[in-house]
Design a protein around this motif. Structure first.
Motif, PDB file in Angstrom:
ATOM      1  N   ARG A   1     -43.138 -19.087 -55.975  1.00 60.73           N
ATOM      2  CA  ARG A   1     -44.351 -18.468 -56.518  1.00 60.73           C
ATOM      3  C   ARG A   1     -45.491 -19.484 -56.545  1.00 60.73           C
ATOM      4  O   ARG A   1     -46.657 -19.142 -56.272  1.00 60.73           O
ATOM      5  CB  ARG A   1     -44.093 -17.931 -57.921  1.00 60.73           C
ATOM      6  CG  ARG A   1     -42.998 -16.886 -58.022  1.00 60.73           C
ATOM      7  CD  ARG A   1     -42.662 -16.578 -59.466  1.00 60.73           C
ATOM      8  NE  ARG A   1     -42.218 -17.782 -60.168  1.00 60.73           N
ATOM      9  CZ  ARG A   1     -42.029 -17.854 -61.498  1.00 60.73           C
ATOM     10  NH1 ARG A   1     -42.250 -16.792 -62.256  1.00 60.73           N
ATOM     11  NH2 ARG A   1     -41.621 -18.972 -62.048  1.00 60.73           N
ATOM     12  N   LEU A   2     -45.168 -20.716 -56.855  1.00 58.88           N
ATOM     13  CA  LEU A   2     -46.179 -21.772 -56.904  1.00 58.88           C
ATOM     14  C   LEU A   2     -46.536 -22.237 -55.495  1.00 58.88           C
ATOM     15  O   LEU A   2     -47.692 -22.574 -55.217  1.00 58.88           O
ATOM     16  CB  LEU A   2     -45.651 -22.945 -57.733  1.00 58.88           C
ATOM     17  CG  LEU A   2     -46.671 -23.998 -58.178  1.00 58.88           C
ATOM     18  CD1 LEU A   2     -47.729 -23.387 -59.075  1.00 58.88           C
ATOM     19  CD2 LEU A   2     -45.966 -25.141 -58.907  1.00 58.88           C
TER      20      LEU A   2
ATOM     21  N   ALA B   1     -52.625 -23.376 -63.116  1.00 58.38           N
ATOM     22  CA  ALA B   1     -51.450 -22.649 -62.641  1.00 58.38           C
ATOM     23  C   ALA B   1     -50.692 -22.156 -63.868  1.00 58.38           C
ATOM     24  O   ALA B   1     -50.161 -22.965 -64.637  1.00 58.38           O
ATOM     25  CB  ALA B   1     -50.569 -23.542 -61.771  1.00 58.38           C
TER      26      ALA B   1
ATOM     27  N   GLU C   1     -47.854 -19.598 -65.756  1.00 60.20           N
ATOM     28  CA  GLU C   1     -46.683 -18.732 -65.661  1.00 60.20           C
ATOM     29  C   GLU C   1     -46.842 -17.621 -66.681  1.00 60.20           C
ATOM     30  O   GLU C   1     -46.773 -17.844 -67.890  1.00 60.20           O
ATOM     31  CB  GLU C   1     -45.400 -19.523 -65.920  1.00 60.20           C
ATOM     32  CG  GLU C   1     -44.140 -18.700 -65.753  1.00 60.20           C
ATOM     33  CD  GLU C   1     -42.875 -19.521 -65.911  1.00 60.20           C
ATOM     34  OE1 GLU C   1     -41.799 -18.988 -65.599  1.00 60.20           O
ATOM     35  OE2 GLU C   1     -42.969 -20.697 -66.340  1.00 60.20           O
TER      36      GLU C   1
ATOM     37  N   ASP D   1     -41.084 -24.072 -56.716  1.00 56.79           N
ATOM     38  CA  ASP D   1     -40.975 -22.644 -57.009  1.00 56.79           C
ATOM     39  C   ASP D   1     -41.745 -21.877 -55.939  1.00 56.79           C
ATOM     40  O   ASP D   1     -42.916 -22.171 -55.689  1.00 56.79           O
ATOM     41  CB  ASP D   1     -41.571 -22.386 -58.398  1.00 56.79           C
ATOM     42  CG  ASP D   1     -41.409 -20.957 -58.880  1.00 56.79           C
ATOM     43  OD1 ASP D   1     -41.594 -20.030 -58.075  1.00 56.79           O
ATOM     44  OD2 ASP D   1     -41.135 -20.773 -60.079  1.00 56.79           O
TER      45      ASP D   1
ATOM     46  N   GLN E   1     -44.942 -13.427 -63.403  1.00 59.77           N
ATOM     47  CA  GLN E   1     -45.747 -13.823 -62.255  1.00 59.77           C
ATOM     48  C   GLN E   1     -46.352 -15.209 -62.498  1.00 59.77           C
ATOM     49  O   GLN E   1     -46.493 -15.644 -63.640  1.00 59.77           O
ATOM     50  CB  GLN E   1     -46.870 -12.809 -62.024  1.00 59.77           C
ATOM     51  CG  GLN E   1     -46.381 -11.402 -61.747  1.00 59.77           C
ATOM     52  CD  GLN E   1     -45.591 -11.296 -60.462  1.00 59.77           C
ATOM     53  OE1 GLN E   1     -45.961 -11.884 -59.447  1.00 59.77           O
ATOM     54  NE2 GLN E   1     -44.496 -10.561 -60.488  1.00 59.77           N
ATOM     55  N   VAL E   2     -46.712 -15.868 -61.413  1.00 60.00           N
ATOM     56  CA  VAL E   2     -47.432 -17.140 -61.496  1.00 60.00           C
ATOM     57  C   VAL E   2     -48.848 -16.887 -61.005  1.00 60.00           C
ATOM     58  O   VAL E   2     -49.054 -16.389 -59.894  1.00 60.00           O
ATOM     59  CB  VAL E   2     -46.746 -18.234 -60.669  1.00 60.00           C
ATOM     60  CG1 VAL E   2     -47.645 -19.463 -60.534  1.00 60.00           C
ATOM     61  CG2 VAL E   2     -45.427 -18.635 -61.323  1.00 60.00           C
TER      62      VAL E   2
ATOM     63  N   SER F   1     -49.797 -16.488 -71.014  1.00 59.20           N
ATOM     64  CA  SER F   1     -48.844 -17.367 -70.333  1.00 59.20           C
ATOM     65  C   SER F   1     -47.683 -17.751 -71.236  1.00 59.20           C
ATOM     66  O   SER F   1     -47.773 -17.706 -72.472  1.00 59.20           O
ATOM     67  CB  SER F   1     -49.549 -18.632 -69.833  1.00 59.20           C
ATOM     68  OG  SER F   1     -50.151 -19.325 -70.901  1.00 59.20           O
TER      69      SER F   1
ATOM     70  N   LEU G   1     -45.079 -25.621 -65.206  1.00 62.80           N
ATOM     71  CA  LEU G   1     -45.080 -25.585 -63.747  1.00 62.80           C
ATOM     72  C   LEU G   1     -45.569 -26.902 -63.161  1.00 62.80           C
ATOM     73  O   LEU G   1     -45.063 -27.371 -62.140  1.00 62.80           O
ATOM     74  CB  LEU G   1     -45.955 -24.435 -63.249  1.00 62.80           C
ATOM     75  CG  LEU G   1     -45.428 -23.023 -63.503  1.00 62.80           C
ATOM     76  CD1 LEU G   1     -46.518 -22.006 -63.183  1.00 62.80           C
ATOM     77  CD2 LEU G   1     -44.183 -22.751 -62.672  1.00 62.80           C
TER      78      LEU G   1
END
Length: 265
Positions: A147-148, A168, A170, A145, A175-176, A98, A111
């Protein structure tokens, strides 16, 4: 990824803050000059008993959650399998490298993070205000976001009882990813998450399209793939949650006395 399912696991460390036994392992690369594959291994025998989830089922729930993410085509959960290891059968999942925002020259927020109330930065949603360990008021925030948000929608379907901020990630690949899905897919409502910032807002149309396709396949191939890992009652509850979200494609409001896991990180 055959190595994930078949390669020999060499234990190189342990995640000490995890509730259940969580080991960091490496699998040797097939090529002599290749890099080893780093994974997380959670043996069933290292699972801590819970009052509301049957003993010995957490590893299977992790695998089932991964399969659902893949059937949706979202790739939110890293590759996950159920296999044997040094301490017996368990969940093995690809390690996510990450982004470390604290070493970034700009000191970017994670995030999911904390900030001083009234200073929520652009691009973030405020979830709640609380007191930290020193009695200072703080705001719990998360990135606005897509992605989140996709992860938050997946959590609705999974009935995730433990979406902490540290779950969670990143990835350095952009990608998340979501990790730690051992207490998901219960037949009774259990949703506890830090991702409440979209409560009451519509789910994006592109996600609804994916969920519609998932719902069509759920009674057949998807249910068959989940059957070794969760019960028929739990599969039926997943079907009902999916149907309910399609009928009312809006992120729910918290409706329990404990909507956020503790600790939140």
């Amino acid at each position: 990824m055959p190595a994930l399912s078949e390669g020999e696991l060499e234990i190189v460390g342990r995640v000490g803050v995890a509730s259940n036994l969580t080991l960091v392992c490496e699998i040797a690369a097939p090529e002599p000059d290749g890099a080893p594959l780093r994974v997380v291994y959670k043996p069933v025998r290292g699972e801590r008993p819970l009052w509301d989830f049957p003993d010995g089922t957490l590893a299977g729930r992790e695998v089932a959650s991964y399969l659902i993410s893949e059937q949706l085509g979202w790739g939110v959960i890293p590759e996950t399998v159920l296999r044997d290891g040094p301490f017996g059968p368990g969940m093995v999942q690809r390690w996510v490298t990450s982004v470390d925002n604290r070493t970034d020259a700009r000191q970017r927020l994670d995030l999911v993070d904390l900030c001083t109330p009234g200073t929520v930065p652009a691009g973030f949603c405020e979830v709640l205000r609380a007191l930290d360990g020193e009695g200072n008021e703080v705001s719990l925030i998360h990135a606005d976001d897509p992605r989140l948000q996709r992860m938050a929608v997946l959590d609705l379907l999974l009935n995730n009882a433990d979406r902490k901020g540290g779950h969670a990630l990143e990835g350095v690949d952009g990608q998340v990813y979501g990790v730690d899905h051992g207490i998901c897919l219960h037949s009774e409502p259990k949703l506890r998450t830090v991702l409440w910032g979209w409560a009451g807002t519509p789910v994006h149309e592109s996600l609804i399209t994916d969920i519609t396709g998932f719902a069509a396949n759920l009674p057949g191939a998807v249910a068959d793939s989940l059957a070794p890992h969760i019960t028929d009652v739990e599969i039926s509850a997943l079907t009902e949650r999916t149907k309910a979200l399609l009928e009312n494609p809006v992120m729910p409001l918290p409706n329990s006395a404990r909507p956020i896991p503790w600790p939140a990180f």
